[in-house]
Scaffold this motif. Structure first.
Motif, PDB file in Angstrom:
ATOM      1  N   ASP A 136       0.885  -1.151  -0.104  1.00  0.00           N
ATOM      2  CA  ASP A 136      -0.160  -0.055   0.077  1.00  0.00           C
ATOM      3  C   ASP A 136       1.003   1.160  -0.045  1.00  0.00           C
ATOM      4  N   ASP A 138       0.522   3.743   1.734  1.00  0.00           N
ATOM      5  CA  ASP A 138       0.308   4.135   2.943  1.00  0.00           C
ATOM      6  C   ASP A 138       0.908   2.964   3.766  1.00  0.00           C
ATOM      7  N   PHE A 139       1.774   2.186   3.456  1.00  0.00           N
ATOM      8  CA  PHE A 139       2.270   1.028   4.173  1.00  0.00           C
ATOM      9  C   PHE A 139       2.798   1.310   5.461  1.00  0.00           C
ATOM     10  N   ASN A 142      -0.521   1.678   7.549  1.00  0.00           N
ATOM     11  CA  ASN A 142      -1.360   0.564   7.530  1.00  0.00           C
ATOM     12  C   ASN A 142      -0.839  -0.794   7.337  1.00  0.00           C
ATOM     13  N   MET A 144      -0.510  -2.825   4.901  1.00  0.00           N
ATOM     14  CA  MET A 144      -1.218  -3.344   3.967  1.00  0.00           C
ATOM     15  C   MET A 144      -0.505  -3.874   2.713  1.00  0.00           C
ATOM     16  N   TYR A 146      -0.609  -6.434  -0.998  1.00  0.00           N
ATOM     17  CA  TYR A 146      -1.530  -6.960  -1.934  1.00  0.00           C
ATOM     18  C   TYR A 146      -0.612  -7.793  -2.877  1.00  0.00           C
ATOM     19  N   LYS A 163      -5.535  -9.186  -0.152  1.00  0.00           N
ATOM     20  CA  LYS A 163      -4.616  -8.363   0.355  1.00  0.00           C
ATOM     21  C   LYS A 163      -5.052  -8.788   1.975  1.00  0.00           C
ATOM     22  N   LYS A 165      -2.826  -7.573   6.246  1.00  0.00           N
ATOM     23  CA  LYS A 165      -1.919  -6.756   7.010  1.00  0.00           C
ATOM     24  C   LYS A 165      -0.793  -7.680   7.507  1.00  0.00           C
ATOM     25  N   PHE A 198       0.390  -0.314  -7.595  1.00  0.00           N
ATOM     26  CA  PHE A 198      -0.582   0.811  -7.516  1.00  0.00           C
ATOM     27  C   PHE A 198      -0.224   2.061  -8.375  1.00  0.00           C
ATOM     28  N   GLY A 202      -3.922   5.685  -6.331  1.00  0.00           N
ATOM     29  CA  GLY A 202      -4.099   4.784  -5.212  1.00  0.00           C
ATOM     30  C   GLY A 202      -5.019   3.571  -5.407  1.00  0.00           C
ATOM     31  N   LEU A 204      -5.250  -0.158  -7.926  1.00  0.00           N
ATOM     32  CA  LEU A 204      -4.456  -1.186  -8.320  1.00  0.00           C
ATOM     33  C   LEU A 204      -4.560  -1.544  -9.783  1.00  0.00           C
ATOM     34  N   LYS A 235      -8.935  -0.840  -4.087  1.00  0.00           N
ATOM     35  CA  LYS A 235      -8.368  -1.843  -2.864  1.00  0.00           C
ATOM     36  C   LYS A 235      -9.553  -2.786  -2.250  1.00  0.00           C
TER      37      LYS A 235
END
Length: 414
Positions: A136, A138-139, A142, A144, A146, A163, A165, A198, A202, A204, A235
């Motif tokens: 992500d 914003d990994f 978060n 996340m 994928y 996906k 975490k 990405f 934002g 995929l 997402k």
């Protein structure tokens, strides 16, 4: 030889061989060119599989170039098991998939983590398994991840996107969820596509294959099927806003482009922002394409390849109105897998060049691209004899590549 000693030996061998040479094979002081020379011979010298003619000059067998900046490569690890995808974490470490369904983290000096658990079961057969991976944007907040994998379904297998975490202790993926399935499923273990990344909005971008069989080939042209496509999804696995076929009857809204055979390379150009892809041809006809939304890239109606048997494909045509020409093609094939554009500063002459992991020709292909045309080609690490599966640029400006034989390479300025 003990595995650890073998690792150390190979690393020393690579470094020792390169420190006395320029550009991994060019003797120190040898004149090399960083700009294309129209008189330079192409890197490809083998006979083509067909007598098909390119649609425009430079579409294949462009003149060769050589890297002038001294660089070296190191084998960081020999202990991966059929790695397929690699991406960088914010701290510079690498997140790597192994086809059997294993996810690992590697440090930039080659130390591998234990397997990360919690992923859905993959169907490991043929070209299927755990495939491409991305994180992500914003990994850092978060955590996340994928990924793409081949999944067993009641009526066959398909390309799936999931996906989850990454746990704080980096030992498992939490709450893994399948967000998209590229239907229809098919009883084949070939041509899953499998790259994922990405875009700047934002969302995929995901590639699929047409599953290889004669009965599924036409689905690459069918807008009601997700096979042989480049897809753009959210997402959560829904069609992303702004897709070209949104609201159109008899078309899937997640499709971004179509008419592809088996896309295993996806990358955004760091300067223009354009999406580029590489896909496997049959016997001849591997392609490099610049992807535009809604466009048809021709397979299997037009192709520069032939059947593995030597027979012609379809009507044996290479051009048709409404179908895009590849920017570049290879015949014989190089079997292009993962790709990355170079945006680092370690080797300035590589700026905006495309690097392609080559399987069948066992090298990393470097393409110089200017104004959306290929103007020069170079083969790197060709003496290593490795099936290169994926290549990415690290946070440190070096290139990192993985091979089917389990190696992790680092390529950097000497």
């Amino acid at each position: 030889m003990h595995k650890y000693l073998k690792h150390q030996y190979l690393t020393m061998l690579c470094i020792g061989g390169v420190t006395t040479m320029v550009a991994c094979g060019q003797k120190s002081g040898t004149k090399t060119e960083t700009t294309p020379d129209s008189t330079a011979a192409p890197v490809e010298t083998s006979k083509a599989n067909s007598d098909y003619k390119p649609a425009f000059p430079g579409q294949t067998r462009i003149g060769s170039v050589k890297t002038k900046t001294p660089y070296e490569f190191k084998v960081l690890s020999n202990d991966l098991k059929s790695p397929w995808g690699v991406t960088s974490l914010p701290d510079g470490r690498l997140l790597i998939t192994e086809k059997a369904g294993v996810l690992r983290i590697a440090t930039t000096d080659g130390k591998l983590s234990e397997p990360i658990t919690g992923l859905p079961a993959v169907k490991l057969a043929g070209q299927g398994g755990l495939l491409g991976i991305t994180i992500d944007p914003d990994f850092s907040n978060n955590r996340m991840v994928y990924w793409v994998f081949s999944e067993q379904r009641p009526d066959g297998t398909l390309t799936a996107v999931a996906k989850g975490k990454l746990s704080a202790d980096e030992k498992k993926i939490e709450n893994a969820t399948v967000i998209y399935r590229a239907t229809p499923a098919h009883k084949s273990d070939l041509h899953y596509g499998g790259r994922i990344l990405f875009d700047k909005t934002g969302n995929l971008v995901v590639s699929t294959g047409e599953r290889s069989d004669l009965e599924t080939r036409p689905l690459a042209q069918d807008l009601k099927a997700a096979l042989g496509k480049v897809l753009r999804i959210t997402k959560d696995g829904q069609a992303a806003p702004g897709n070209p076929f949104a609201g159109k009857p008899d078309a899937r809204p997640e499709i971004w482009s179509y008419g592809h055979r088996n896309v295993q390379g996806l990358a955004f150009h760091p300067t223009t922002g354009d999406l580029w892809e590489t896909e496997f041809g049959p016997r001849g006809g591997d392609e490099l394409n610049r992807i535009e939304p809604g466009k048809n890239y021709g397979w299997p109606t037009i192709t520069y390849g032939i059947e593995y048997s030597g027979e012609k494909i379809g009507d044996a045509i290479q051009k048709k109105d409404g179908m895009e020409q590849p920017v570049y093609y290879w015949d014989p094939v190089i079997s292009p897998s993962g790709i990355t554009f170079y945006s680092g500063s370690q080797i300035p002459e590589w700026k905006d060049n495309l690097f392609i992991a080559s399987l069948s020709r066992t090298h990393i292909d470097r393409l110089v691209i200017e104004n959306n045309k290929v103007t020069g080609e170079e083969r790197l690490l060709a003496d290593e004899g490795q099936r290169f599966r994926d290549v990415t640029e690290g946070k440190d400006g070096a290139l990192y590549a993985v091979t089917d034989m389990g190696r992790l390479y680092k390529i950097s300025k000497k």
